[in-house]
Design a protein around this motif. Structure first.
Motif, PDB file in Angstrom:
ATOM      1  N   VAL A 154       1.004  -1.239   0.106  1.00 30.78           N
ATOM      2  CA  VAL A 154      -0.052  -0.119  -0.019  1.00 30.78           C
ATOM      3  C   VAL A 154       1.029   1.248  -0.106  1.00 30.78           C
ATOM      4  O   VAL A 154       1.830   1.361   0.887  1.00 30.78           O
ATOM      5  N   ARG A 155       0.782   1.967  -0.902  1.00 27.28           N
ATOM      6  CA  ARG A 155       1.609   3.296  -1.023  1.00 27.28           C
ATOM      7  C   ARG A 155       0.777   4.596  -1.085  1.00 27.28           C
ATOM      8  O   ARG A 155      -0.467   4.657  -1.247  1.00 27.28           O
ATOM      9  N   GLY A 156       1.450   5.560  -0.584  1.00 21.52           N
ATOM     10  CA  GLY A 156       0.681   6.683  -0.541  1.00 21.52           C
ATOM     11  C   GLY A 156       1.699   8.005  -0.151  1.00 21.52           C
ATOM     12  O   GLY A 156       2.975   7.705  -0.365  1.00 21.52           O
ATOM     13  N   ARG A 157       1.264   9.173  -0.219  1.00 19.78           N
ATOM     14  CA  ARG A 157       1.988  10.350  -0.049  1.00 19.78           C
ATOM     15  C   ARG A 157       1.802  11.084   1.109  1.00 19.78           C
ATOM     16  O   ARG A 157       0.483  11.193   1.412  1.00 19.78           O
ATOM     17  N   LEU A 158       2.861  11.618   1.803  1.00 21.05           N
ATOM     18  CA  LEU A 158       2.430  12.657   3.012  1.00 21.05           C
ATOM     19  C   LEU A 158       1.833  13.938   2.392  1.00 21.05           C
ATOM     20  O   LEU A 158       2.261  14.292   1.689  1.00 21.05           O
ATOM     21  N   VAL A 159       0.587  14.224   3.200  1.00 27.60           N
ATOM     22  CA  VAL A 159      -0.021  15.720   2.641  1.00 27.60           C
ATOM     23  C   VAL A 159       0.151  16.631   3.715  1.00 27.60           C
ATOM     24  O   VAL A 159      -0.004  17.873   3.441  1.00 27.60           O
ATOM     25  N   LYS A 160       0.632  16.140   4.982  1.00 23.66           N
ATOM     26  CA  LYS A 160       0.938  16.983   6.140  1.00 23.66           C
ATOM     27  C   LYS A 160       1.809  16.549   7.096  1.00 23.66           C
ATOM     28  O   LYS A 160       1.597  15.613   7.375  1.00 23.66           O
ATOM     29  N   VAL A 161       2.751  17.271   7.315  1.00 20.73           N
ATOM     30  CA  VAL A 161       3.833  16.947   8.368  1.00 20.73           C
ATOM     31  C   VAL A 161       3.286  17.483   9.759  1.00 20.73           C
ATOM     32  O   VAL A 161       2.924  18.468   9.973  1.00 20.73           O
ATOM     33  N   LEU A 162       3.628  16.537  10.762  1.00 24.44           N
ATOM     34  CA  LEU A 162       3.063  16.760  12.176  1.00 24.44           C
ATOM     35  C   LEU A 162       4.280  16.768  12.973  1.00 24.44           C
ATOM     36  O   LEU A 162       5.253  15.995  12.766  1.00 24.44           O
ATOM     37  N   THR A 163       4.279  17.842  14.133  1.00 25.20           N
ATOM     38  CA  THR A 163       5.579  17.938  14.860  1.00 25.20           C
ATOM     39  C   THR A 163       5.656  17.670  16.254  1.00 25.20           C
ATOM     40  O   THR A 163       6.559  18.048  16.742  1.00 25.20           O
ATOM     41  N   HIS A 164       4.549  17.175  16.910  1.00 23.70           N
ATOM     42  CA  HIS A 164       4.357  17.358  18.251  1.00 23.70           C
ATOM     43  C   HIS A 164       4.459  15.895  18.854  1.00 23.70           C
ATOM     44  O   HIS A 164       4.203  14.877  18.111  1.00 23.70           O
ATOM     45  N   ARG A 165       4.707  15.958  20.088  1.00 21.94           N
ATOM     46  CA  ARG A 165       4.647  14.530  20.855  1.00 21.94           C
ATOM     47  C   ARG A 165       3.703  14.700  22.026  1.00 21.94           C
ATOM     48  O   ARG A 165       3.427  15.988  22.476  1.00 21.94           O
ATOM     49  N   ARG A 166       3.114  13.672  22.616  1.00 20.35           N
ATOM     50  CA  ARG A 166       2.391  13.591  23.702  1.00 20.35           C
ATOM     51  C   ARG A 166       2.823  12.561  24.587  1.00 20.35           C
ATOM     52  O   ARG A 166       3.004  11.532  23.957  1.00 20.35           O
ATOM     53  N   HIS A 167       2.704  12.676  25.935  1.00 25.08           N
ATOM     54  CA  HIS A 167       2.919  11.525  26.879  1.00 25.08           C
ATOM     55  C   HIS A 167       1.523  11.109  27.817  1.00 25.08           C
ATOM     56  O   HIS A 167       1.532  10.130  28.525  1.00 25.08           O
ATOM     57  N   ASP A 168       0.356  11.840  27.160  1.00 29.66           N
ATOM     58  CA  ASP A 168      -0.730  11.499  27.838  1.00 29.66           C
ATOM     59  C   ASP A 168      -2.094  11.451  26.871  1.00 29.66           C
ATOM     60  O   ASP A 168      -2.992  11.851  27.074  1.00 29.66           O
ATOM     61  N   ARG A 169      -1.767  10.922  25.505  1.00 26.35           N
ATOM     62  CA  ARG A 169      -2.773  10.865  24.603  1.00 26.35           C
ATOM     63  C   ARG A 169      -4.044  10.295  24.752  1.00 26.35           C
ATOM     64  O   ARG A 169      -5.079  10.365  24.432  1.00 26.35           O
ATOM     65  N   GLY A 170      -3.771   8.963  25.420  1.00 26.47           N
ATOM     66  CA  GLY A 170      -5.116   8.251  25.682  1.00 26.47           C
ATOM     67  C   GLY A 170      -5.729   7.697  24.295  1.00 26.47           C
ATOM     68  O   GLY A 170      -6.899   7.339  24.699  1.00 26.47           O
ATOM     69  N   MET A 171      -4.894   7.332  23.607  1.00 26.18           N
ATOM     70  CA  MET A 171      -5.596   6.400  22.329  1.00 26.18           C
ATOM     71  C   MET A 171      -5.930   5.223  22.778  1.00 26.18           C
ATOM     72  O   MET A 171      -5.496   4.667  23.844  1.00 26.18           O
ATOM     73  N   THR A 172      -6.749   4.322  21.915  1.00 23.22           N
ATOM     74  CA  THR A 172      -7.133   3.226  22.524  1.00 23.22           C
ATOM     75  C   THR A 172      -7.175   2.281  21.350  1.00 23.22           C
ATOM     76  O   THR A 172      -7.559   2.414  20.188  1.00 23.22           O
ATOM     77  N   LEU A 173      -6.131   1.071  21.559  1.00 20.99           N
ATOM     78  CA  LEU A 173      -5.966   0.186  20.392  1.00 20.99           C
ATOM     79  C   LEU A 173      -7.266  -0.708  19.977  1.00 20.99           C
ATOM     80  O   LEU A 173      -7.839  -1.142  20.870  1.00 20.99           O
ATOM     81  N   GLU A 174      -7.778  -0.559  18.781  1.00 27.20           N
ATOM     82  CA  GLU A 174      -8.793  -1.372  18.100  1.00 27.20           C
ATOM     83  C   GLU A 174      -8.318  -2.853  18.405  1.00 27.20           C
ATOM     84  O   GLU A 174      -7.322  -3.251  18.283  1.00 27.20           O
ATOM     85  N   GLY A 175      -9.370  -3.483  18.432  1.00 25.16           N
ATOM     86  CA  GLY A 175      -9.288  -5.061  18.347  1.00 25.16           C
ATOM     87  C   GLY A 175      -8.882  -5.427  16.800  1.00 25.16           C
ATOM     88  O   GLY A 175      -8.610  -6.906  16.998  1.00 25.16           O
ATOM     89  N   PHE A 176      -9.088  -4.796  15.815  1.00 30.51           N
ATOM     90  CA  PHE A 176      -8.847  -5.171  14.607  1.00 30.51           C
ATOM     91  C   PHE A 176      -7.190  -5.144  14.376  1.00 30.51           C
ATOM     92  O   PHE A 176      -6.547  -4.602  14.674  1.00 30.51           O
ATOM     93  N   THR A 177      -6.703  -6.455  13.747  1.00 35.28           N
ATOM     94  CA  THR A 177      -5.402  -6.498  13.346  1.00 35.28           C
ATOM     95  C   THR A 177      -5.101  -5.987  11.862  1.00 35.28           C
ATOM     96  O   THR A 177      -3.992  -5.865  11.442  1.00 35.28           O
ATOM     97  N   SER A 178      -6.200  -5.853  11.325  1.00 34.74           N
ATOM     98  CA  SER A 178      -5.928  -5.096   9.918  1.00 34.74           C
ATOM     99  C   SER A 178      -7.009  -4.044   9.535  1.00 34.74           C
ATOM    100  O   SER A 178      -8.359  -4.146   9.990  1.00 34.74           O
ATOM    101  N   ARG A 179      -6.913  -3.228   8.644  1.00 38.20           N
ATOM    102  CA  ARG A 179      -7.841  -2.457   8.017  1.00 38.20           C
ATOM    103  C   ARG A 179      -7.717  -2.491   6.528  1.00 38.20           C
ATOM    104  O   ARG A 179      -6.508  -2.008   5.955  1.00 38.20           O
ATOM    105  N   CYS A 180      -8.844  -2.444   5.956  1.00 36.68           N
ATOM    106  CA  CYS A 180      -8.916  -2.128   4.498  1.00 36.68           C
ATOM    107  C   CYS A 180      -8.921  -0.520   4.297  1.00 36.68           C
ATOM    108  O   CYS A 180      -9.500   0.167   4.835  1.00 36.68           O
ATOM    109  N   VAL A 181      -7.998  -0.095   3.377  1.00 35.53           N
ATOM    110  CA  VAL A 181      -7.999   1.345   3.061  1.00 35.53           C
ATOM    111  C   VAL A 181      -8.255   1.412   1.482  1.00 35.53           C
ATOM    112  O   VAL A 181      -7.836   0.652   0.666  1.00 35.53           O
ATOM    113  N   ARG A 182      -8.687   2.665   1.299  1.00 32.57           N
ATOM    114  CA  ARG A 182      -9.250   2.875  -0.206  1.00 32.57           C
ATOM    115  C   ARG A 182      -8.290   4.370  -0.785  1.00 32.57           C
ATOM    116  O   ARG A 182      -7.912   4.940   0.118  1.00 32.57           O
ATOM    117  N   ARG A 183      -8.028   4.124  -2.015  1.00 35.02           N
ATOM    118  CA  ARG A 183      -7.398   5.033  -2.670  1.00 35.02           C
ATOM    119  C   ARG A 183      -8.082   6.548  -2.336  1.00 35.02           C
ATOM    120  O   ARG A 183      -9.241   6.568  -2.520  1.00 35.02           O
TER     121      ARG A 183
END
Length: 137
Positions: free
Chosen positions: A12-41
């Motif tokens: 799967v290939r793509g192009r960066l459209v925006k560069v991000l510059t920050h870090r967080r130590h308290d983001r609180g993301m939650t890992l999904e139970g899915f081990t794969s995801r389909c992506v569309r062009r």
């Protein structure tokens, strides 16, 4: 390509459209139970690095570095364990996905020794991004 549990797949290939510059130590993301995801062009997803290693559904992901947003150039499947390349460099491997912004975009979590940012890797808009099948485990 290396055949994985479910067989070989395209890069799967793509192009960066925006560069991000920050870090967080308290983001609180939650890992999904899915081990794969389909992506569309044409879809745009966020690349987020983390040194967390837990892969259980619901794992909390706090320590993160943001690389940027990638526009998918060809449809395909992104799996946990895929190698992530950006700007010609191997960044890490896909840890999983956080869906806090769906349906707008997924956060694609990339396992790295230490959270990285886009400028830390010298990334710029239009840099090529690839998700390539890793070695089968």
């Amino acid at each position: 390509m290396n055949p994985g549990e479910d067989g070989a797949k395209r890069i799967v290939r793509g192009r960066l459209v925006k560069v991000l510059t920050h870090r967080r130590h308290d983001r609180g993301m939650t890992l999904e139970g899915f081990t794969s995801r389909c992506v569309r062009r044409g879809e745009v997803h966020e690349l987020v690095t983390t040194d967390h290693t837990e892969t259980a559904a619901g794992a909390r992901i706090d320590r993160v570095g943001f690389l940027g947003f990638v526009e998918i150039g060809c449809g395909g499947v992104i799996d946990r364990g895929d190698e992530v390349w950006a700007g010609g460099r191997r960044v890490g491997t896909v840890l999983g996905f956080d869906a806090c912004h769906v349906p707008n975009h997924y956060n694609i979590l990339v396992s790295v020794p230490e959270p990285l940012t886009g400028p830390g890797l010298g990334l710029a808009p239009e840099a090529e991004v690839r998700f390539a099948q890793g070695e089968p485990s």
